[in-house]
Design an enzyme around this catalytic site. Structure first.
Site, short mmCIF file in Angstrom:
data_model
loop_
_atom_site.label_atom_id
_atom_site.label_comp_id
_atom_site.label_asym_id
_atom_site.label_seq_id
_atom_site.Cartn_x
_atom_site.Cartn_y
_atom_site.Cartn_z
NE ARG A 24 -0.37 0.16 5.17
CZ ARG A 24 -0.42 -0.93 5.87
NH1 ARG A 24 -0.64 -2.28 5.23
NH2 ARG A 24 0.19 -0.91 6.92
CD GLU A 57 1.26 8.86 16.51
OE1 GLU A 57 1.16 8.28 15.48
OE2 GLU A 57 1.29 8.50 17.94
NE ARG A 69 -3.24 -3.16 10.31
CZ ARG A 69 -3.66 -2.36 11.17
NH1 ARG A 69 -2.74 -1.29 11.32
NH2 ARG A 69 -4.00 -2.56 12.19
CG ASP A 109 -3.35 3.98 10.75
OD1 ASP A 109 -3.32 5.14 10.80
OD2 ASP A 109 -2.71 3.05 11.01
#
Length: 570
Positions: free
Chosen positions: A210, A501, A282, A317
């Site tokens: 991806r 973050e 994943r 996500d």
């Protein structure tokens, strides 16, 4: 040292027929030299290690599933796997000992202790070398993909470069006058386009299936601010490869059909969606994905896995934006949603392709790309505008209509100058009424517990909002976003001496929550956006190293009474 494969011969160009009635796009590729075809991708660890990988992740041998995905086999994985099959059923077999003997685990990064008394700017400038990595070579079975030039990682558990993160990091590098690092990172992404035919999510084998939000055009544009049109001409072949990746298969689509990342709506409009080529868990979040799929036995697990992966490709996500039920991640259906932000970014790519083609003296292709951009802009205005609510939103391929949810993605058409002026003012009003919070811009207004929902605010979305609103003269709202987010960053830094973050924007001075891993510090894109915003609120002749005590006036806007920073309890 790896020589970046920035080849300029045999480049891709497109012949486009744009009919007024259907805006049908026909793409014809010129023949390319065989050596320019992307290499066969190396296998990710879940394929290389098969049952061993599944067993290690299933028993949660490590607190973070990314640890084993990043572990390096000490010998041929086939030999390790054969040994495992022989030993695993023996009495006294110790899986952790087996892993320790056969793999080199990723090292914990050294804890960075900043000097005392640093201003916000000094702290960020001191972090650039700390976050810089060099990976000119990697082990044969390493999941890390080597890159020719040094690069800046986000920080924390993220030991590799990430695609869309990097643009916002590069904004800060440019503000710090590290144009050499900006050039290095653009070269790395160009190298990936030449090597793999696209820019992967990150430089890991398990990310190759991806991409991420397509910001390469913005990166080239940023570099061109320093190097002029030479940068546009140099990276035109790679811009074309980026576009070919996102538009793969469009020439064979009939109305109502989709292929990977491209969709053709019933009226012939061509738009794009996020997609991952694989439909398995994943590797970096193996058990989380398996658990999510098991929680909804009414859906095929492979369908859920692909939608989870495609959400990772979106950068969001995860978010209620992709889910039917905000409280049930297993209702995710990313691949049946046409995102407004993705299509705004591809509009920008088409505009940059036109600009770069013109710089290279190719007016014919420049005109074709302009036509593609115009067609996409029309598609955004027709299908991604919710007239009833008064904001840009995503399109639902299942219901065949625009969705109602307001998210920070509504600002992307403003960010790329694709919005109608009257609609931009409505978006500004909706942003101010529903998303603007004391500590900055909320990602959505839904509290789902997912990290790309309320009350979290993310640096890249703050910058998109700020610049997008400024593009349409909404300077006061833009300054509100900037000032509130900077105040949040400053208060958190004053208390913890770090940038993180994501932030909780319901107040100031608190890092964000939710997600599959603990809050990460560093942090690349927050550093970059903070520097851009500091230089936005302070005059060039008197730059500021920390956030001023009062909100400055928005340039060219009537200004309310100055606001002092909100005091928070440590």
């Amino acid at each position: 040292m790896i020589t970046p494969a920035l080849r300029h011969s045999g480049t891709l160009s497109f012949a486009i027929k744009l009919t007024v009635a259907s805006t049908l796009l026909t793409f014809a590729s010129l023949s390319a030299h065989a050596e320019e075809q992307p290499a066969s991708p190396p296998q990710p660890p879940d394929i290389l290690l098969g049952p061993l990988f599944n067993d290690v992740q299933s028993v949660k041998l490590f607190p973070d599933q990314k640890t084993f995905a990043d572990a390096v086999p000490n010998s041929d994985p086939l030999m390790i796997l054969a040994d495992y099959r022989m030993q695993r059923n023996q009495s006294g077999f110790d899986l952790r000992h087996f892993v320790d003997v056969n793999f080199t685990l990723p090292k914990e990064g050294e804890k960075y202790v900043p000097p005392e008394g640093q201003s916000l700017r000094e702290h960020i400038d001191g972090l650039w070398p700390v976050l810089t990595r060099t990976t000119e070579s990697a082990g044969k079975w390493d999941s890390l993909l080597p890159l020719p030039e040094p690069y800046v990682v986000p920080g924390g558990r993220f030991r590799e470069v990430y695609y869309w993160d990097s643009y916002f990091t590069m904004l800060g590098l440019a503000e710090s006058d590290h144009w050499d690092k900006v050039a290095d990172m653009v070269a790395n992404f160009g190298y990936e386009l030449d090597s793999w035919g696209h820019i992967p999510n990150g430089n890991r084998t398990y990310y190759l299936s991806r991409s991420q939000p397509p910001f390469f055009a913005f990166m080239v544009e940023l570099l061109a601010q320093h190097e002029g049109d030479d940068a546009l001409k140099k990276y035109l072949p790679q811009l074309q490869k980026e576009y070919a990746y996102w538009m793969e298969g469009v020439e064979n689509l009939q109305p109502g059909e989709q292929n990977k990342r491209v969709v053709k709506l019933d009226d012939g409009t061509v738009l794009n969606r996020y997609w991952d080529d694989r439909d398995t868990p994943r590797p970096e979040s193996w058990m989380e994905d398996i658990t999510t799929a098991k929680s909804n036995p009414n859906r095929p697990a492979t369908e859920i896995y692909r939608d989870l992966r495609s959400a990772a490709a979106s950068g969001w996500d995860f978010s209620s934006r992709w889910m039917d039920d905000p409280n049930q991640l297993s209702t995710i259906r990313t691949t049946s949603i046409v995102p407004v932000d993705l299509n705004a970014l591809l509009y920008k790519l088409e505009k940059m392709l036109a600009r770069a083609s013109k710089a290279a003296g190719d007016d014919a292709n420049a005109n074709q790309y302009e036509a593609l951009a115009s067609a996409r802009q029309k598609g955004i205005e027709t299908h991604l505008w919710n007239n009833q609510e008064g904001w840009y939103a995503d399109y639902d391929l299942k219901s065949k209509k625009v969705r109602n949810q307001l998210t920070a993605a509504t600002l992307f058409p403003l960010y790329v100058n694709a919005a109608a002026k009257d609609r931009a003012s409505k978006v500004a009003a909706a942003t101010q009424a529903h998303l603007l919070q004391p500590g900055g811009l909320s990602t959505t207004s839904v509290k789902s517990g997912q990290q790309w929902d309320a009350p979290n605010g993310w640096a890249p979305l703050q910058w998109v909002a700020t610049e997008g609103l400024q593009n349409y003269g909404q300077d006061n709202v833009a300054m509100d976003v900037t000032w509130r987010f900077l105040t949040n960053v400053q208060h958190t830094y004053d208390r913890e001496q770090k940038l993180v973050e994501k932030y909780d924007v319901s107040s100031t001075g608190t890092g964000g929550g939710g997600g599959e891993y603990p809050l990460q510090d560093g942090f690349g894109w927050t550093n970059g956006v903070t520097l851009k915003m500091l230089d936005l609120i302070c005059p060039k002749e008197k730059p500021c190293d920390s956030v001023p005590a009062t909100r400055p006036a928005a340039p060219g806007a009537s200004q309310p009474a100055p606001q002092k920073q909100v005091e928070t309890t440590p």
